[in-house]
Design an enzyme around this catalytic site. Structure first.
Site, short mmCIF file in Angstrom:
data_model
loop_
_atom_site.label_atom_id
_atom_site.label_comp_id
_atom_site.label_asym_id
_atom_site.label_seq_id
_atom_site.Cartn_x
_atom_site.Cartn_y
_atom_site.Cartn_z
N ARG A 157 12.89 2.22 0.78
CA ARG A 157 11.44 2.22 0.89
C ARG A 157 10.97 3.60 0.43
O ARG A 157 11.78 4.47 0.13
CB ARG A 157 10.94 1.85 2.31
CG ARG A 157 11.77 2.22 3.49
CD ARG A 157 11.95 3.69 3.70
NE ARG A 157 10.67 4.39 3.71
CZ ARG A 157 10.52 5.68 3.54
NH1 ARG A 157 11.58 6.46 3.30
NH2 ARG A 157 9.33 6.26 3.56
N GLY A 158 9.64 3.79 0.41
CA GLY A 158 9.09 5.03 -0.14
C GLY A 158 8.75 4.76 -1.60
O GLY A 158 9.58 4.21 -2.35
N ALA A 159 7.53 5.14 -2.01
CA ALA A 159 7.01 4.72 -3.32
C ALA A 159 7.92 5.06 -4.50
O ALA A 159 8.32 4.17 -5.26
CB ALA A 159 5.60 5.29 -3.50
N ASN A 199 -1.70 5.53 1.74
CA ASN A 199 -0.41 6.00 2.26
C ASN A 199 -0.14 5.28 3.57
O ASN A 199 -0.95 4.45 4.02
CB ASN A 199 -0.44 7.53 2.44
CG ASN A 199 0.94 8.09 2.74
OD1 ASN A 199 1.91 7.78 2.05
ND2 ASN A 199 1.06 8.90 3.78
N LYS A 200 0.98 5.57 4.18
CA LYS A 200 1.41 4.89 5.40
C LYS A 200 0.29 4.79 6.44
O LYS A 200 -0.44 5.75 6.66
CB LYS A 200 2.62 5.65 5.98
CG LYS A 200 3.22 5.09 7.25
CD LYS A 200 3.54 3.62 7.18
CE LYS A 200 4.43 3.24 6.02
NZ LYS A 200 4.47 1.76 5.80
N ARG A 212 7.04 -5.71 -3.23
CA ARG A 212 6.06 -5.08 -2.34
C ARG A 212 4.80 -4.77 -3.17
O ARG A 212 4.92 -4.39 -4.33
CB ARG A 212 6.62 -3.79 -1.70
CG ARG A 212 7.72 -4.08 -0.67
CD ARG A 212 8.09 -2.84 0.12
NE ARG A 212 7.12 -2.52 1.14
CZ ARG A 212 7.12 -1.36 1.82
NH1 ARG A 212 8.05 -0.45 1.58
NH2 ARG A 212 6.21 -1.12 2.74
N ASP A 228 1.25 6.34 -1.71
CA ASP A 228 1.78 5.12 -2.34
C ASP A 228 0.98 4.72 -3.55
O ASP A 228 1.50 4.08 -4.47
CB ASP A 228 1.81 3.97 -1.33
CG ASP A 228 2.95 4.19 -0.35
OD1 ASP A 228 2.76 4.95 0.61
OD2 ASP A 228 4.05 3.65 -0.61
O1 MRU Z 1 6.50 1.43 4.00
P1 MRU Z 1 7.15 2.62 3.36
O2 MRU Z 1 8.17 3.28 4.22
O3 MRU Z 1 7.66 2.30 1.98
O4 MRU Z 1 5.96 3.65 3.18
C1 MRU Z 1 6.24 4.92 2.63
C2 MRU Z 1 5.09 5.84 2.63
O5 MRU Z 1 4.00 5.49 3.01
C3 MRU Z 1 5.33 7.19 2.05
O6 MRU Z 1 4.52 8.13 2.69
C4 MRU Z 1 4.95 7.16 0.56
O7 MRU Z 1 5.65 6.13 -0.09
C5 MRU Z 1 5.21 8.43 -0.12
S1 MRU Z 1 6.93 8.65 -0.38
C6 MRU Z 1 7.24 10.00 -1.32
#
Ligand code: MRU
Length: 353
Positions: free
Chosen positions: A53-55, A254-255, A96, A244
């Site tokens: 996970r993470g963009a 973002n999250k 996603r 994201d």
């Molecule tokens: O649901 P996730 O864990 O994929 O969400 C991740 C985030 O919101 C991060 O803050 C975002 O992707 C930035 S990662 C460098």
């Protein structure tokens, strides 16, 4: 192996001939195990189920997913090869919806297919693997550049608050928000980090706390409801988060919970920084309102990892991202430099650089 050039010892994804291995982030910090994927469908499933996970990290994984599928079909006829590849693109794009880096990486892979023209499937497969590897190394380079620009914004002994995980685990290495912190520490600044748990998936408690502890960066964990209190007591000097998707006017998805933190930071005159590569900017969307927000299963809110503490079947909502309006962002930290008070004009100029 990916990540060797990175100061962090975290290995998020690694290419093994014919396989992609993903560090299973659902199991951290209890267990360090890799999930091995042999097809694009398996990579799409791993992204959907949060193995990775993470963009930026899901963009890298998706690029490898296309390369895997191409390698698997290298001896197929051109017709079978191109329809199989199309199915791979579709499955990965559906994994996603919010992080634009996923679609950005797939577009790069599509451009590589186009550039290969009428080449034989085996040659196209080789070009696709090269392009996936370039996406990974470009990501690490962008994070390092972002780190160098952003580190200058942090004072010695700064107490930095972050949310979710925007670290090596969310990228190909080094991280975005945590990359800025890593670079500041590498430059000799005694930075300490406060991270909130980041319910419901606990990326802060499980991932950021683990990643920073492993690298010896001081980190203190709080619950999601404690940041306002610490800000009001003068215990937070700066906030840095990742992104994201950033719209053309600078609004940031973002999250979930990021918006609330940005409002609190403004109330307490604390700088609120967003560290993100240009691949997180979606210039096609005029504002944050148009950003698709993923909504996941209610069971993630009722409990975690098989344990449910809410009454069985109680209704629950689970939007996993929110949008912070650009006016609350003190500065955007990118690989091309720092953009203070981002707005439509500044974002357009940044993309033209
Ligand atoms: O649901 P996730 O864990 O994929 O969400 C991740 C985030 O919101 C991060 O803050 C975002 O992707 C930035 S990662 C460098």
């Amino acid at each position: 192996m990916i990540g060797h050039a990175d100061a962090s010892r975290v290995e998020t994804l690694r290419w093994r001939t014919g396989r992609l291995e993903l560090l299973d982030q659902r199991l951290l910090p209890a267990r360090v195990e890799f999930v091995s994927c042999a097809t694009a469908q398996e990579v799409a499933r791993a992204i959907r189920e949060m193995v990775i996970r993470g963009a930026p990290a899901i963009g890298c994984a998706a690029a490898y997913g296309v390369a895997l599928e191409a390698a698997r079909m290298r001896d197929a006829s051109p017709t079978v090869f191109s329809s199989g590849l199309e199915r791979a693109f579709e499955a990965l794009a559906a994994a996603r919806p919010t992080a634009v880096n996923l679609f950005w990486a797939l577009e790069r892979m599509r451009a590589a297919v186009k550039a290969a023209g009428q080449a034989r499937p085996a040659d196209i497969a080789a070009c696709l693997l090269d392009e996936a590897q370039r996406i990974v190394s470009d990501d690490i380079a962008a994070n390092r550049a972002m780190g160098a620009h952003g580190a200058a914004l942090l004072a010695d002994r700064a107490r930095v608050f972050t949310h979710c995980n925007a670290g090596a685990l969310a990228t190909a290495g080094h991280g975005t928000a945590l990359g800025v912190i890593r670079s500041a520490v590498a430059a000799g600044k005694r930075v300490s980090v406060i991270v909130d748990e980041t319910r419901p998936f606990l990326q802060g408690a499980r991932l950021t706390a683990w990643e920073l502890s492993r690298d010896g960066i001081p980190v203190t964990l709080i619950t999601d409801s404690m940041s306002g209190h610490l800000m009001s007591r003068g215990e937070i000097d700066a906030v840095i988060v990742g992104a994201d998707r950033i719209a053309a006017n600078g609004d940031v998805a973002n999250k979930i919970g990021t918006y609330m933190i940005a409002v609190l930071a403004r109330r307490h005159r604390i700088p609120f920084y967003v560290a993100a590569p240009l691949s997180s900017i979606d210039a096609r969307l005029a504002s944050g309102e148009a950003i698709p927000i993923e909504e996941r299963e209610a069971s993630e809110v009722r409990g975690h990892a098989g344990l449910e503490w809410a009454p069985a079947g109680v209704a629950a909502r689970n939007p996993v991202f929110d949008v912070t309006p650009a006016e609350l962002v003190t500065a955007l930290i990118t690989e091309k430099g720092v953009v203070e008070a981002p707005d439509r004009g500044k974002i357009a100029a940044l993309l033209k650089q």
